[in-house]
Write a protein that holds these residues in place. Sequence first.
Motif, PDB file in Angstrom:
ATOM      1  N   GLY A   1      -4.853   9.805  -2.968  1.00 41.29           N
ATOM      2  CA  GLY A   1      -4.984   8.981  -1.761  1.00 41.29           C
ATOM      3  C   GLY A   1      -4.226   7.683  -1.947  1.00 41.29           C
ATOM      4  O   GLY A   1      -3.732   7.393  -3.039  1.00 41.29           O
ATOM      5  N   PRO A   2      -4.137   6.889  -0.888  1.00 40.97           N
ATOM      6  CA  PRO A   2      -3.363   5.648  -0.988  1.00 40.97           C
ATOM      7  C   PRO A   2      -3.972   4.647  -1.975  1.00 40.97           C
ATOM      8  O   PRO A   2      -5.188   4.638  -2.200  1.00 40.97           O
ATOM      9  CB  PRO A   2      -3.371   5.090   0.434  1.00 40.97           C
ATOM     10  CG  PRO A   2      -4.441   5.816   1.160  1.00 40.97           C
ATOM     11  CD  PRO A   2      -4.690   7.112   0.459  1.00 40.97           C
ATOM     12  N   ILE A   3      -3.094   3.836  -2.526  1.00 41.98           N
ATOM     13  CA  ILE A   3      -3.492   2.753  -3.429  1.00 41.98           C
ATOM     14  C   ILE A   3      -2.895   1.444  -2.906  1.00 41.98           C
ATOM     15  O   ILE A   3      -1.955   1.458  -2.102  1.00 41.98           O
ATOM     16  CB  ILE A   3      -3.015   3.000  -4.883  1.00 41.98           C
ATOM     17  CG1 ILE A   3      -1.482   3.109  -4.959  1.00 41.98           C
ATOM     18  CG2 ILE A   3      -3.681   4.260  -5.455  1.00 41.98           C
ATOM     19  CD1 ILE A   3      -0.933   3.193  -6.386  1.00 41.98           C
ATOM     20  N   VAL A   4      -3.455   0.332  -3.371  1.00 41.71           N
ATOM     21  CA  VAL A   4      -2.910  -0.991  -3.035  1.00 41.71           C
ATOM     22  C   VAL A   4      -2.467  -1.639  -4.346  1.00 41.71           C
ATOM     23  O   VAL A   4      -3.297  -1.852  -5.238  1.00 41.71           O
ATOM     24  CB  VAL A   4      -3.954  -1.864  -2.311  1.00 41.71           C
ATOM     25  CG1 VAL A   4      -3.435  -3.288  -2.134  1.00 41.71           C
ATOM     26  CG2 VAL A   4      -4.311  -1.253  -0.953  1.00 41.71           C
ATOM     27  N   VAL A   5      -1.169  -1.892  -4.454  1.00 47.27           N
ATOM     28  CA  VAL A   5      -0.661  -2.515  -5.679  1.00 47.27           C
ATOM     29  C   VAL A   5      -0.287  -3.960  -5.385  1.00 47.27           C
ATOM     30  O   VAL A   5       0.225  -4.280  -4.311  1.00 47.27           O
ATOM     31  CB  VAL A   5       0.553  -1.759  -6.276  1.00 47.27           C
ATOM     32  CG1 VAL A   5       0.127  -0.457  -6.906  1.00 47.27           C
ATOM     33  CG2 VAL A   5       1.619  -1.509  -5.252  1.00 47.27           C
ATOM     34  N   SER A   6      -0.572  -4.819  -6.354  1.00 45.48           N
ATOM     35  CA  SER A   6      -0.224  -6.224  -6.178  1.00 45.48           C
ATOM     36  C   SER A   6       0.179  -6.823  -7.517  1.00 45.48           C
ATOM     37  O   SER A   6      -0.152  -6.287  -8.581  1.00 45.48           O
ATOM     38  CB  SER A   6      -1.381  -7.017  -5.563  1.00 45.48           C
ATOM     39  OG  SER A   6      -2.530  -6.935  -6.363  1.00 45.48           O
TER      40      SER A   6
ATOM     41  N   MET B   1       0.870  -1.174   0.000  1.00 48.21           N
ATOM     42  CA  MET B   1       0.000   0.000   0.000  1.00 48.21           C
ATOM     43  C   MET B   1       0.904   1.221   0.000  1.00 48.21           C
ATOM     44  O   MET B   1       1.887   1.269   0.746  1.00 48.21           O
ATOM     45  CB  MET B   1      -0.862  -0.040   1.259  1.00 48.21           C
ATOM     46  CG  MET B   1      -1.963   0.973   1.311  1.00 48.21           C
ATOM     47  SD  MET B   1      -3.091   0.484   2.651  1.00 48.21           S
ATOM     48  CE  MET B   1      -4.262   1.799   2.568  1.00 48.21           C
ATOM     49  N   LEU B   2       0.584   2.202  -0.843  1.00 48.46           N
ATOM     50  CA  LEU B   2       1.463   3.369  -0.954  1.00 48.46           C
ATOM     51  C   LEU B   2       0.710   4.555  -1.545  1.00 48.46           C
ATOM     52  O   LEU B   2      -0.402   4.407  -2.061  1.00 48.46           O
ATOM     53  CB  LEU B   2       2.673   3.028  -1.835  1.00 48.46           C
ATOM     54  CG  LEU B   2       2.374   2.475  -3.240  1.00 48.46           C
ATOM     55  CD1 LEU B   2       2.282   3.593  -4.273  1.00 48.46           C
ATOM     56  CD2 LEU B   2       3.413   1.469  -3.662  1.00 48.46           C
ATOM     57  N   TYR B   3       1.348   5.723  -1.463  1.00 46.58           N
ATOM     58  CA  TYR B   3       0.857   6.918  -2.146  1.00 46.58           C
ATOM     59  C   TYR B   3       1.713   7.133  -3.392  1.00 46.58           C
ATOM     60  O   TYR B   3       2.937   6.996  -3.328  1.00 46.58           O
ATOM     61  CB  TYR B   3       1.077   8.166  -1.290  1.00 46.58           C
ATOM     62  CG  TYR B   3       0.043   8.433  -0.238  1.00 46.58           C
ATOM     63  CD1 TYR B   3      -1.062   9.220  -0.522  1.00 46.58           C
ATOM     64  CD2 TYR B   3       0.211   7.954   1.053  1.00 46.58           C
ATOM     65  CE1 TYR B   3      -1.996   9.508   0.468  1.00 46.58           C
ATOM     66  CE2 TYR B   3      -0.721   8.233   2.046  1.00 46.58           C
ATOM     67  CZ  TYR B   3      -1.816   9.011   1.743  1.00 46.58           C
ATOM     68  OH  TYR B   3      -2.727   9.294   2.716  1.00 46.58           O
ATOM     69  N   LEU B   4       1.089   7.500  -4.505  1.00 45.81           N
ATOM     70  CA  LEU B   4       1.834   7.969  -5.675  1.00 45.81           C
ATOM     71  C   LEU B   4       1.902   9.489  -5.612  1.00 45.81           C
ATOM     72  O   LEU B   4       0.881  10.133  -5.309  1.00 45.81           O
ATOM     73  CB  LEU B   4       1.106   7.607  -6.969  1.00 45.81           C
ATOM     74  CG  LEU B   4       1.172   6.179  -7.484  1.00 45.81           C
ATOM     75  CD1 LEU B   4       0.338   6.070  -8.757  1.00 45.81           C
ATOM     76  CD2 LEU B   4       2.616   5.750  -7.746  1.00 45.81           C
ATOM     77  N   THR B   5       3.058  10.066  -5.915  1.00 50.46           N
ATOM     78  CA  THR B   5       3.090  11.511  -6.135  1.00 50.46           C
ATOM     79  C   THR B   5       2.438  11.783  -7.494  1.00 50.46           C
ATOM     80  O   THR B   5       2.266  10.862  -8.310  1.00 50.46           O
ATOM     81  CB  THR B   5       4.525  12.050  -6.177  1.00 50.46           C
ATOM     82  OG1 THR B   5       5.184  11.483  -7.323  1.00 50.46           O
ATOM     83  CG2 THR B   5       5.298  11.685  -4.915  1.00 50.46           C
ATOM     84  N   ARG B   6       2.103  13.046  -7.739  1.00 52.38           N
ATOM     85  CA  ARG B   6       1.526  13.412  -9.022  1.00 52.38           C
ATOM     86  C   ARG B   6       2.501  13.048 -10.155  1.00 52.38           C
ATOM     87  O   ARG B   6       2.087  12.514 -11.179  1.00 52.38           O
ATOM     88  CB  ARG B   6       1.219  14.909  -9.007  1.00 52.38           C
ATOM     89  CG  ARG B   6       0.342  15.360 -10.118  1.00 52.38           C
ATOM     90  CD  ARG B   6      -0.249  16.734  -9.790  1.00 52.38           C
ATOM     91  NE  ARG B   6      -0.941  17.260 -10.955  1.00 52.38           N
ATOM     92  CZ  ARG B   6      -0.330  17.937 -11.910  1.00 52.38           C
ATOM     93  NH1 ARG B   6       0.955  18.169 -11.851  1.00 52.38           N
ATOM     94  NH2 ARG B   6      -1.016  18.365 -12.944  1.00 52.38           N
ATOM     95  N   GLU B   7       3.788  13.314  -9.926  1.00 51.47           N
ATOM     96  CA  GLU B   7       4.781  13.011 -10.965  1.00 51.47           C
ATOM     97  C   GLU B   7       4.878  11.505 -11.208  1.00 51.47           C
ATOM     98  O   GLU B   7       5.032  11.059 -12.350  1.00 51.47           O
ATOM     99  CB  GLU B   7       6.159  13.585 -10.592  1.00 51.47           C
ATOM    100  CG  GLU B   7       6.335  15.039 -10.948  1.00 51.47           C
ATOM    101  CD  GLU B   7       5.753  15.414 -12.319  1.00 51.47           C
ATOM    102  OE1 GLU B   7       6.176  14.809 -13.318  1.00 51.47           O
ATOM    103  OE2 GLU B   7       4.859  16.280 -12.378  1.00 51.47           O
ATOM    104  N   GLN B   8       4.828  10.717 -10.157  1.00 53.79           N
ATOM    105  CA  GLN B   8       4.861   9.252 -10.330  1.00 53.79           C
ATOM    106  C   GLN B   8       3.628   8.775 -11.091  1.00 53.79           C
ATOM    107  O   GLN B   8       3.725   7.902 -11.952  1.00 53.79           O
ATOM    108  CB  GLN B   8       4.958   8.563  -8.964  1.00 53.79           C
ATOM    109  CG  GLN B   8       6.319   8.696  -8.308  1.00 53.79           C
ATOM    110  CD  GLN B   8       6.315   8.235  -6.855  1.00 53.79           C
ATOM    111  OE1 GLN B   8       5.306   8.332  -6.149  1.00 53.79           O
ATOM    112  NE2 GLN B   8       7.452   7.741  -6.406  1.00 53.79           N
TER     113      GLN B   8
END
Length: 139
Positions: free
Chosen positions: A69-74, A38-45
């Motif tokens: 807001g936070p996302i969950v990547v898998s 789980m993480l936040y992406l910056t706008r640039e990312q």
Amino acid sequence: MTQRTLSIIKPDAVERNLQGRILSMIQEKGLKIVALKMLYLTREQARGFYDVHREKPFFDSLTDYMSSGPIVVSVLEGDGAIDRYREIMGATNPESAGQGTIRKAFALDIEKNSVHGSDAPETAYREISFFFSQMELVG
Ligand code: CMP
């Protein structure tokens, strides 16, 4: 053929506390989770991740939303995982998504559509590498 694909549970779904239910839907369909965070992406990312859509009219709105807001990547693994996950998600526009799909159940609109999945082997490789190192893939 065993494949890996990238899944993102997007900010609209994480905000509504749906990550557990969405991961369950994925697992019930037999895809294996081989990496998860789980993480936040910056706008640039977010702009880097969605670079292929840079010229689209929805690019600014999409990347603002994806960094809101936070996302969950898998990383999901299984036979034909890329197409199978796209079927589990349903169509990009929830109005066209089939019954029983994640987007039919949870998406708010065509942008806030709760989940992302890679669309081809080359994009899956790029997208998995965007978020995960080899050491983080447990397979
Ligand atoms: P995703 O599968 O992550 O790929 C690109 C994203 O852009 C898509 O899901 C939606 O979130 C968004 N998107 C696609 N088409 C549109 C559209 N017409 N208007 C707004 N957002 C869109």
